[in-house]
Structures are given as structure tokens and as C-alpha cells.
Design an enzyme around this catalytic site. Structure first.
Site, short mmCIF file in Angstrom:
data_model
loop_
_atom_site.label_atom_id
_atom_site.label_comp_id
_atom_site.label_asym_id
_atom_site.label_seq_id
_atom_site.Cartn_x
_atom_site.Cartn_y
_atom_site.Cartn_z
N ARG A 17 0.86 -1.18 0.00
CA ARG A 17 0.00 0.00 0.00
C ARG A 17 0.90 1.24 0.00
NH1 ARG A 17 -3.45 2.45 4.96
NH2 ARG A 17 -4.48 4.13 3.80
N HIS A 18 0.49 2.29 -0.71
CA HIS A 18 1.26 3.52 -0.76
C HIS A 18 1.54 4.06 0.64
CE1 HIS A 18 -2.21 5.95 0.38
NE2 HIS A 18 -2.92 5.21 -0.46
N THR A 21 -0.48 9.79 3.34
CA THR A 21 -0.77 11.12 2.79
C THR A 21 -1.42 11.97 3.88
OG1 THR A 21 -3.05 10.68 2.08
CG2 THR A 21 -1.29 10.02 0.56
N ALA A 22 -1.51 13.27 3.63
CA ALA A 22 -2.19 14.15 4.57
C ALA A 22 -3.65 13.74 4.75
CB ALA A 22 -2.09 15.60 4.10
N TRP A 23 -4.27 13.29 3.66
CA TRP A 23 -5.67 12.88 3.75
C TRP A 23 -5.83 11.57 4.52
CZ3 TRP A 23 -9.30 14.09 -0.94
CH2 TRP A 23 -9.34 15.47 -1.13
N ASN A 24 -4.84 10.68 4.47
CA ASN A 24 -4.87 9.50 5.35
C ASN A 24 -4.91 9.95 6.81
OD1 ASN A 24 -2.57 7.54 3.32
ND2 ASN A 24 -4.80 7.50 3.32
N GLU A 93 -7.29 3.06 -6.53
CA GLU A 93 -8.26 2.92 -5.45
C GLU A 93 -9.67 2.88 -6.04
OE1 GLU A 93 -9.49 1.83 -2.73
OE2 GLU A 93 -8.10 2.93 -1.40
N ARG A 94 -10.62 2.39 -5.25
CA ARG A 94 -12.02 2.44 -5.64
C ARG A 94 -12.47 3.89 -5.82
NH1 ARG A 94 -16.96 0.04 -1.84
NH2 ARG A 94 -18.69 0.47 -3.28
N HIS A 95 -13.33 4.12 -6.80
CA HIS A 95 -13.91 5.45 -6.98
C HIS A 95 -15.10 5.57 -6.04
CE1 HIS A 95 -15.51 9.09 -8.63
NE2 HIS A 95 -14.64 9.12 -9.63
#
Length: 222
Positions: A17-18, A21-24, A93-95
Site C-alpha cells: 500500500r502507498h 498522505t495528509a488525507w490519510n 483505489e475504488r472510486h
């Protein structure tokens, strides 16, 4: 007739998995929105690349989602392992439709019925605004993995992707239904191993994060 060993027919895939991120960190649904790694994520990408060097395996190929958080993670691996990086949008990722950009709490508060259907893992439920159903998402992930495995029989392959994709992968390798609650972790930048032999999938190892410090799971409260 010459017998071909399982080793020669088996494709072993290490999925990553990457990095974070800030959004994570904000527990915000990213989906197809193209968010870069934060400083923690960049450090995780380097740590993962170095951990893979310690595997003492020769990796034959490297594939990645084309979203930049996966591309940045894969680029660190490509640099250390001198591998060509192949992008495949089927590894995205899923949309999440109009959930994208919302935190999980915001999504539940603003769209309680849609959130309930999402959380209960309704297989045919597709998010409004171009979102995917679990069935559609799983189909494209399966297609990508089967293509990679068939192309690299007898090889070791690296795949850098997303939390939702890894949820599908674990179920593919264990025959766990898509609509069952998740009972396994999906940390940022951990190593996850599966194998493919003669059309059959096997789970080898999951969520190896021994090279990392604190990591965030793909879902809140997991």
C-alpha cells in the site's frame, strides 16, 4: 513429457500500500483524487524500498497504480531496485463518487443512508457521481492481478497500490466473500505476499510492517 515444477509456474507478488498522505492522517476518503505523499509517507516509501532489498530476492517487475501517492512510493522502490516502473490504472483505489474528499465522519453525517450501505459492504451499491460498486471494483482488480500473474509465471513481482485494492486482494487469495466484515489490517507501506499457480491464489504473508514505525490502517478505528 517434461514436468514443470510449481516454482516455475508460480508467480509470487508482493503488494505494497502507498505511503501515508495528509488525507490519510485526516481520515479523508481519497479514491481517485490525486493526493501526494506527506513527509511521513515519503520516509515510509524509502523504508519499504530498503526493507525489500533485505528480502534477498530478485524482483522481475514492478507495477503501480497511476495515482501519485502510489507512483511516489513505487519510484523509491524502482530507484533502489533498478526496476522499470509500469503504471496500470486498474490498480487505482475504488472510486467513491461524491464521498471523495469527505472524512468518514462527514460522509456518515451528510449521507447517512449511503454511508450505511457503504459500511455494510453491499456488493452492488455504486456511489452516486461516477462511483464504483464493490463488484465493479473487484472485477477490475482481479483482471489486473490475473494479467500480471500470467505474464510473470515463475517470477517475483512488486505491486504498489491502495488500501481498497488490498482489501480485494486478501479476499481473492482467501476466498473470503466481498460482503463479509474485514478482519485483517491494511497499514500504509506494509508488505503483503500472495502467490498464483495454475489459476489458483494463495495468501503467503500479510501486513509485514517490521520496517516501519506507527502506521495508519486503511479504515478508521481498525
Amino acid at each position: 513429457m517434461t514436468n514443470i515444477s510449481n516454482t516455475e509456474r508460480t508467480c509470487r507478488i508482493c503488494l505494497v500500500r502507498h505511503g501515508e498522505t495528509a488525507w490519510n492522517a485526516e481520515r479523508r476518503l481519497q479514491g481517485h483524487i490525486d493526493i501526494p505523499l506527506n513527509e511521513t509517507g515519503l520516509a515510509q516509501a524509502e523504508a519499504t524500498a530498503l526493507r525489500l532489498l533485505g528480502q534477498e530476492l530478485r524482483f522481475n517487475a514492478l507495477y503501480s497504480s497511476d495515482l501519485q501517492r502510489a507512483r511516489q512510493t513505487a519510484a523509491a522502490i524502482a530507484r533502489h531496485h533498478r526496476l522499470e516502473l509500469n503504471h496500470d490504472e486498474r490498480l487505482r483505489e475504488r472510486h467513491y463518487g461524491f464521498f471523495q474528499g469527505l472524512t468518514y465522519d462527514e460522509a456518515e453525517r451528510q449521507h447517512p443512508e449511503f454511508y450505511r450501505r457503504f459500511k455494510s459492504r453491499e456488493i452492488e451499491f455504486a456511489f452516486p457521481d461516477r462511483g464504483e460498486s464493490l463488484a465493479e471494483f473487484a472485477e477490475r482488480v482481479h483482471d489486473a492481478l490475473h494479467d500480471i500473474a500470467n505474464r510473470h509465471a515463475g517470477h517475483h513481482v512488486l505491486v504498489v497500490t491502495h488500501g481498497g485494492v488490498l482489501d480485494i486482494v486478501h479476499r481473492l487469495a482467501t476466498d473470503e466473500p466481498l460482503d463479509s466484515p474485514r478482519n485483517f489490517p491494511i497499514p500504509n507501506a506494509a508488505l503483503n505476499w500472495i502467490a498464483h499457480t495454475d489459476g489458483e491464489w494463495q495468501l503467503l504473508a500479510w501486513a509485514d510492517e517490521s520496517h516501519l514505525g506507527d502506521t495508519l490502517d486503511e479504515l478508521p478505528n481498525a
